[in-house]
Structures are given as C-alpha cells and as structure tokens.
Enzyme design. Structure first.
Site, PDB file in Angstrom:
ATOM      1  N   HIS A  67      -4.822  -3.678   6.218  1.00  0.00           N
ATOM      2  CA  HIS A  67      -4.417  -3.669   4.717  1.00  0.00           C
ATOM      3  C   HIS A  67      -5.446  -4.033   4.246  1.00  0.00           C
ATOM      4  CE1 HIS A  67      -2.644  -5.253   1.584  1.00  0.00           C
ATOM      5  NE2 HIS A  67      -3.071  -6.063   1.560  1.00  0.00           N
ATOM      6  N   ASP A  77       1.052  -1.060   0.091  1.00  0.00           N
ATOM      7  CA  ASP A  77      -0.266   0.007   0.281  1.00  0.00           C
ATOM      8  C   ASP A  77       1.043   1.166  -0.008  1.00  0.00           C
ATOM      9  OD1 ASP A  77      -2.648  -2.241   0.271  1.00  0.00           O
ATOM     10  OD2 ASP A  77      -0.959  -1.743   2.092  1.00  0.00           O
TER      11      ASP A  77
HETATM   12  P1  NAD Z   1      -1.879 -18.060  -4.121  1.00  0.00           P
HETATM   13  O1  NAD Z   1      -3.198 -18.765  -3.819  1.00  0.00           O
HETATM   14  O2  NAD Z   1      -1.196 -18.213  -5.172  1.00  0.00           O
HETATM   15  O3  NAD Z   1      -1.396 -19.233  -2.679  1.00  0.00           O
HETATM   16  C1  NAD Z   1      -1.298 -19.701  -1.312  1.00  0.00           C
HETATM   17  C2  NAD Z   1      -0.246 -20.718  -1.551  1.00  0.00           C
HETATM   18  O4  NAD Z   1      -1.072 -20.975   0.008  1.00  0.00           O
HETATM   19  C3  NAD Z   1      -1.005 -21.838  -2.147  1.00  0.00           C
HETATM   20  O5  NAD Z   1      -0.355 -22.636  -2.872  1.00  0.00           O
HETATM   21  C4  NAD Z   1      -1.668 -22.818  -0.953  1.00  0.00           C
HETATM   22  O6  NAD Z   1      -1.833 -23.839  -0.576  1.00  0.00           O
HETATM   23  C5  NAD Z   1      -0.838 -21.844   0.209  1.00  0.00           C
HETATM   24  N1  NAD Z   1      -1.559 -22.407   1.923  1.00  0.00           N
HETATM   25  C6  NAD Z   1      -2.819 -22.407   2.051  1.00  0.00           C
HETATM   26  N2  NAD Z   1      -2.759 -23.148   3.218  1.00  0.00           N
HETATM   27  C7  NAD Z   1      -1.706 -23.389   3.667  1.00  0.00           C
HETATM   28  C8  NAD Z   1      -0.850 -23.284   4.892  1.00  0.00           C
HETATM   29  N3  NAD Z   1      -1.957 -23.795   5.827  1.00  0.00           N
HETATM   30  N4  NAD Z   1       0.049 -24.048   5.180  1.00  0.00           N
HETATM   31  C9  NAD Z   1       1.183 -23.182   4.109  1.00  0.00           C
HETATM   32  N5  NAD Z   1       0.548 -23.622   2.793  1.00  0.00           N
HETATM   33  C10 NAD Z   1      -0.528 -22.748   3.382  1.00  0.00           C
HETATM   34  O7  NAD Z   1      -2.199 -16.691  -3.793  1.00  0.00           O
HETATM   35  P2  NAD Z   1      -1.163 -15.786  -3.338  1.00  0.00           P
HETATM   36  O8  NAD Z   1      -1.222 -14.712  -4.942  1.00  0.00           O
HETATM   37  O9  NAD Z   1       0.768 -16.022  -3.406  1.00  0.00           O
HETATM   38  O10 NAD Z   1      -1.384 -15.338  -2.121  1.00  0.00           O
HETATM   39  C11 NAD Z   1      -1.774 -15.343  -0.590  1.00  0.00           C
HETATM   40  C12 NAD Z   1      -2.228 -14.509   0.337  1.00  0.00           C
HETATM   41  O11 NAD Z   1      -1.147 -12.986   0.461  1.00  0.00           O
HETATM   42  C13 NAD Z   1      -3.298 -14.562   0.039  1.00  0.00           C
HETATM   43  O12 NAD Z   1      -3.561 -14.336   1.190  1.00  0.00           O
HETATM   44  C14 NAD Z   1      -3.748 -12.761  -0.816  1.00  0.00           C
HETATM   45  O13 NAD Z   1      -4.518 -12.431  -0.704  1.00  0.00           O
HETATM   46  C15 NAD Z   1      -2.281 -11.971   0.225  1.00  0.00           C
HETATM   47  N6  NAD Z   1      -1.889 -10.920  -0.467  1.00  0.00           N
HETATM   48  C16 NAD Z   1      -1.248 -10.303   0.914  1.00  0.00           C
HETATM   49  C17 NAD Z   1      -1.354  -8.624  -0.226  1.00  0.00           C
HETATM   50  C18 NAD Z   1      -0.875  -7.647   0.893  1.00  0.00           C
HETATM   51  O14 NAD Z   1       0.157  -6.484   0.716  1.00  0.00           O
HETATM   52  N7  NAD Z   1      -0.616  -7.927   2.568  1.00  0.00           N
HETATM   53  C19 NAD Z   1      -0.330  -8.544  -1.107  1.00  0.00           C
HETATM   54  C20 NAD Z   1      -1.091  -9.642  -2.081  1.00  0.00           C
HETATM   55  C21 NAD Z   1      -1.379 -10.514  -1.589  1.00  0.00           C
HETATM   56  C1  LMR Z   2      -3.202  -6.125  -2.566  1.00  0.00           C
HETATM   57  O1  LMR Z   2      -3.429  -5.783  -1.762  1.00  0.00           O
HETATM   58  O2  LMR Z   2      -3.630  -6.498  -3.809  1.00  0.00           O
HETATM   59  C2  LMR Z   2      -4.543  -8.418  -2.161  1.00  0.00           C
HETATM   60  O3  LMR Z   2      -4.556  -7.505  -0.632  1.00  0.00           O
HETATM   61  C3  LMR Z   2      -5.250  -8.321  -2.480  1.00  0.00           C
HETATM   62  C4  LMR Z   2      -6.383  -9.434  -1.766  1.00  0.00           C
HETATM   63  O4  LMR Z   2      -7.002  -9.382  -1.015  1.00  0.00           O
HETATM   64  O5  LMR Z   2      -5.816 -10.246  -2.256  1.00  0.00           O
END
Ligand code: NAD
Ligand code: LMR
Length: 330
Positions: free
Chosen positions: A188, A160
């Site tokens: 967030h 962000d």
């Molecule tokens: P993704 O679905 O591609 O990958 C997530 C992975 O986590 C999967 O491979 C899944 O099998 C694994 N997983 C699920 N439960 C698990 C556990 N208990 N232990 C270990 N691994 C586990 O998702 P992604 O695009 O990599 O995103 C991951 C997370 O990050 C999501 O929650 C998404 O919303 C979040 N995210 C946060 C931000 C931020 O700024 N904070 C930004 C983007 C995404």
């Molecule tokens: C982002 O800010 O891109 C993600 O946290 C969005 C989401 O909900 O996975």
C-alpha cells in the site's frame, strides 16, 4: 434466537478514519444487521477525552446492535477477548513525509499491540492493519504475536482496489458494478501495482474493452491509483478518511462473511510463495474468502510488464522488512 455479540477492537478511535468507521460498524454495515457488537476503543491517553465525545455520539445514535462500548489506553485491557482487531491508529503521513519515515515512528505501536493481542485476544482473532505503513506495521504486529496464526494478520489494500475500480469504470463509461476481478499487488504505497490486465468489464477483459490502450494504463491509470493517497493529502491537507473507513469496513466484511461468488478482492496477506513471492512480507494479492478460508486466486496470467511492477513493489516490502528487522522490531 439472537446472535451472541462479536467483540471488535478499533484503535485510533478518536481519529478521522474512526469517526467515519465506528458508526457504520455499530449500525450493522460491517457484520450484518443481525449481529450485535461490543466495541473496544483504544486511544493514546491525551486523546481519551475526545474519544469520550465520540462515545457520547455513539450513545446518542441508540444503535440497537451496539451491546457495549469500552474505551481505554492500555492494549492489554482493550484487546482482552477480542474477535476482531482493526488497527487504524498510527501517525498519519503529512505533507512532504515519506512512508519510510513512518516505519520507526510506528514500530513501537505495532510491537506493543502485537504482544497484547498475542496475550489477550480470543482464539479466533482476525487483525486488520489500516495504519500506515500498513503492510509493514502488520508484519511487525504479526511477528510479535507468535501464538496467533500468521494468516490472521492482514493489511488494507482495499482502498487502492476500490480506487482502481473507480478509475476503470470512469474510463470505460460504465457503472462501478460492471468492473470486477480487480487486483492490487504488493505494497500500500506508490509502488503498488493495480492490475487491469486481469480485471473485467461486464465479464470481458478490461484492457481489451478499454481499447488495449497501454499508454493510458502506464501513464494515467497506474500513477493515478498509486498516487491517489498523496493527491488527497495535497487537496485536503489530511489523508483520506471516509474512503479509508469504507475500505476498512469492506475488507473485514469480506474476510468474515466471504467474497461474492463471481469476483475476488485485494487483501495484503502474509506471503508463502504464491506468484513467486517468498515468505517474510505481507503483500497484496487477489483473494477469495469462502467458508472462512482465504485463498489466493491461482493461475492468473502475469505479463512481463506486470511481473516487473509486482517485483518492484515486493522489493520495496522486503526493504521495509529488512529495515524493521534492523531496528529489532521483528
Ligand atoms: P488521525 O491522526 O486522524 O487518527 C489517528 C489516531 O490514532 C489519533 O487519534 C491518535 O491519537 C491515534 N493513535 C496514535 N497512536 C496510537 C496508539 N498507539 N494506540 C491507539 N491509538 C493511537 O489519522 P487517520 O486519518 O484516522 O489515519 C489513521 C492511519 O490510517 C494513518 O496511519 C493513515 O496514514 C492511515 N491510512 C491508511 C490507509 C490505507 O489504505 N491503508 C488509508 C488512509 C489512511
Ligand atoms: C491513502 O492511501 O489515502 C493513505 O494511505 C495516504 C496516507 O499516506 O495516509
């Protein structure tokens, strides 16, 4: 003499963010090109085969800093002796899903991982939560790890922060390097508050450099940054991955190696009263890290508009905390 390796656990290692993160960690982008790394990669059982493919690719890069890679589906094994734990794995929000829906789905994951870190991590462990809802997942993990100092649990708002810098730079027609002292306050989520009033452009007050255009701040800047995650999901059909990986890496880099002297960054940290936010949640603040110590930047002027926005985001965090308390997760 070469440095001894740092053991870095990353969860969700077969997922989209990690595909953009692991190779950069192993290349030295996070902790420096003189810092060997032992990677410990956690996944759920059905994703271990895909993770084996990622490990083959890590092997095929022949990264000189990559001392070893271990994979597994048991946090108790993967977190054994880790110095850094980057908790990325979670169920990502998909189209039409509210963040609140994720609280329960992710509660079980972060309860178990908090307990495993408490039992097995190294004494100096630092834990960063990226998986959403990041602030409250971090609170759950922290609450389930009573022997680890609370301040070792952070949640990611650096994405962000970077988004806000990019928007201000584009509006001002300056390079991103000219924009400093940005702050994300709160959660967030769509209630987060990106603070342009304390940001600077080439050292000058950003709001004034932008012509004191309050309408742009309220009706363009804020919603653009607050809803950027949803806009990316809408456009890509999947949540941000490369930019989220970059932000995760930059957060840890600043946390371990420090923030630049003349700037600060945004990190969601356990609250303890600063800027009127009492303890009990993990909220984003302007912070500096010097010689390993994280400090909230003090004395920033918070105008009435900012105060109301910060209070709204903090109220959302308190609601999330109350919901997970009700579920017995903290
Ligand atoms: P993704 O679905 O591609 O990958 C997530 C992975 O986590 C999967 O491979 C899944 O099998 C694994 N997983 C699920 N439960 C698990 C556990 N208990 N232990 C270990 N691994 C586990 O998702 P992604 O695009 O990599 O995103 C991951 C997370 O990050 C999501 O929650 C998404 O919303 C979040 N995210 C946060 C931000 C931020 O700024 N904070 C930004 C983007 C995404
Ligand atoms: C982002 O800010 O891109 C993600 O946290 C969005 C989401 O909900 O996975």
């Amino acid at each position: 003499m070469s440095k001894s390796p740092v053991t870095v656990a990353v969860t969700g290692a077969a997922g989209a963010i990690c595909y953009n993160l692991l190779f950069r960690i192993a290349a030295g982008d996070m902790l420096g090109t003189d810092q060997p790394i032992k990677l410990r990669l956690l996944e759920i059982t059905p994703a271990l085969k895909a993770l084996e493919g990622v490990v083959m690719e890590l092997d095929d890069c022949a990264f000189e800093l990559l001392d070893s890679v271990e994979i597994g589906d048991d946090p108790n094994t993967i977190f054994d002796g880790v110095n850094l734990a980057m908790l990325v794995g979670a169920r990502p929000r998909t189209k039409g899903m509210e963040r609140g829906d994720l609280l329960e789905a992710n509660g079980a994951i972060f309860t178990a991982q908090g307990k495993a870190l408490n039992a097995h991590a190294a004494d100096d462990v630092k834990v960063l939560v990226t998986g959403n809802p990041a602030n409250t997942n971090a609170l759950i993990a922290q609450s389930n790890a009573p022997d680890i100092p609370a301040e070792r649990f952070n949640a990611l708002t650096r994405l962000d922060h970077n988004r806000a810098i990019a928007q201000v730079a584009q509006k001002a027609g300056v390079p991103v390097s000219a924009v400093t002292n940005m702050t994300i306050w709160g959660n967030h989520s769509a209630t987060q508050y990106p603070d342009v009033f304390n940001a600077r452009i080439n050292g000058e007050n950003a709001f004034e450099v932008l012509g004191s255009d309050f309408d742009w701040v309220e009706n363009t800047f804020l919603p653009t940054v607050q809803k950027r995650g949803a806009a990316i999901i809408d456009a890509r059909g999947a949540s941000s991955a490369a930019s989220a990986a970059n932000a995760t890496l930059e957060h840890v880099q600043n946390w371990v190696l420090g923030t630049p002297e003349s700037d600060w960054t945004s990190m969601a940290i356990p609250t303890s009263g600063a800027y009127g936010i009492d303890s009990g949640i993990i909220s984003s603040y302007p912070v500096t890290v010097t010689d390993g110590t994280t400090s909230v930047v003090e004395g920033l002027e918070i105008n009435d508009f900012s105060r109301a926005k910060i209070d709204a985001s903090v109220a959302e965090l308190r609601e999330e905390a109350a919901a997970v308390k009700e579920l017995g997760l903290i």
